[in-house]
Motif scaffolding. Structure first.
Motif, PDB file in Angstrom:
ATOM      1  N   LEU A  74       0.633  -1.192   0.035  1.00  0.00           N
ATOM      2  CA  LEU A  74       0.037  -0.037   0.025  1.00  0.00           C
ATOM      3  C   LEU A  74       0.778   1.340  -0.022  1.00  0.00           C
ATOM      4  O   LEU A  74       0.318   2.306  -0.518  1.00  0.00           O
ATOM      5  N   ASN A  76     -11.072  -1.403   6.500  1.00  0.00           N
ATOM      6  CA  ASN A  76      -9.523  -1.731   6.711  1.00  0.00           C
ATOM      7  C   ASN A  76      -9.362  -2.943   6.051  1.00  0.00           C
ATOM      8  O   ASN A  76      -9.827  -4.124   6.626  1.00  0.00           O
ATOM      9  N   PRO A  77      -8.212  -3.034   5.044  1.00  0.00           N
ATOM     10  CA  PRO A  77      -7.893  -4.205   4.539  1.00  0.00           C
ATOM     11  C   PRO A  77      -7.410  -5.428   5.301  1.00  0.00           C
ATOM     12  O   PRO A  77      -7.363  -6.676   4.862  1.00  0.00           O
ATOM     13  N   ASN A 136      -6.733   0.368  -5.299  1.00  0.00           N
ATOM     14  CA  ASN A 136      -8.023  -0.007  -4.738  1.00  0.00           C
ATOM     15  C   ASN A 136      -7.700  -1.495  -4.311  1.00  0.00           C
ATOM     16  O   ASN A 136      -7.112  -1.972  -4.814  1.00  0.00           O
ATOM     17  N   TRP A 137      -8.729  -1.731  -3.617  1.00  0.00           N
ATOM     18  CA  TRP A 137      -8.938  -3.151  -3.117  1.00  0.00           C
ATOM     19  C   TRP A 137     -10.303  -3.700  -3.020  1.00  0.00           C
ATOM     20  O   TRP A 137     -11.336  -2.763  -2.632  1.00  0.00           O
ATOM     21  N   SER A 171     -14.081  -3.586   1.265  1.00  0.00           N
ATOM     22  CA  SER A 171     -13.441  -2.719  -0.022  1.00  0.00           C
ATOM     23  C   SER A 171     -12.678  -1.691   0.071  1.00  0.00           C
ATOM     24  O   SER A 171     -13.258  -0.798   1.136  1.00  0.00           O
ATOM     25  N   SER A 172     -11.846  -0.837  -0.569  1.00  0.00           N
ATOM     26  CA  SER A 172     -11.325   0.561  -0.478  1.00  0.00           C
ATOM     27  C   SER A 172     -12.593   1.511  -0.760  1.00  0.00           C
ATOM     28  O   SER A 172     -12.694   2.725   0.103  1.00  0.00           O
TER      29      SER A 172
END
Length: 185
Positions: free
Chosen positions: A52, A75-76, A59-60, A69-70
């Protein structure tokens, strides 16, 4: 925008060999408007944090049923595994990305203006659509579905110019090693 079609030309456990072939392919391409797209499937915080940092505007989204998701500000690190994607990045991002990817399945796609004329197969200069090279790291496919301990280099062409793929492989001393298939995005 239409999809490109891709064909693998090298599979190797040696990342430096794969990068050398990518460099040779880029050496014959029209690199105007060059930009790089990245994707990775990340399963640990040890890879996520530096990735990151490297891809600040990535984006995730969660892969699976966790739903994060972003786009929703989640929070990933609470949604592993996550699929990160960063489009239109500068070329100097490739080295740092590969350094932090580690053993994670990832793709690097070079997007540029076009392929050169291929008179031996009856093709003129190829335009921007269908002019890509993808390096799949720790991965066999373009969809991040087949993790592997080796790396695969793919050339992208327009479907109606399919004969350009074997021609490109020959320009770097290789031949195609799989079928031509529609590439994602």
């Amino acid at each position: 925008m239409s999809n490109s079609y891709a064909q693998p030309i090298l599979r190797t456990p040696d990342l430096s060999e794969a990068l050398h072939i990518v460099e040779r392919l880029l050496g014959i391409a029209d690199l105007r408007d060059l930009e790089i797209d990245f994707e990775a499937l990340v399963s640990s915080a040890e890879v996520l944090a530096p990735m990151l940092e490297t891809l600040a505007h990535a984006n995730w989204h969660a892969k699976g049923d966790t739903g994060g998701s972003s786009a929703t500000g989640d929070n990933p690190s609470e949604h592993f595994p996550v699929r990160l994607r960063a489009l239109g990045q500068p070329p100097e991002t490739v080295g740092p990305f590969l350094d932090v990817a580690g053993d994670s399945p990832a793709t690097v796609r070079w997007d540029f203006m076009g392929w050169p004329e291929a008179p031996e197969v009856g093709l003129g200069v190829g335009g921007a659509r269908g002019a890509f090279v993808t390096l799949c790291v720790n991965l066999r496919d373009l969809e991040l579905e087949e993790p592997s301990t080796d790396h695969t280099v793919w050339v992208h062409v327009k479907q109606y110019e399919a004969e350009r793929a074997p021609w490109l492989a020959a320009q770097v001393g290789l031949s195609v090693i799989g079928d031509l298939e529609m590439a994602p995005y």
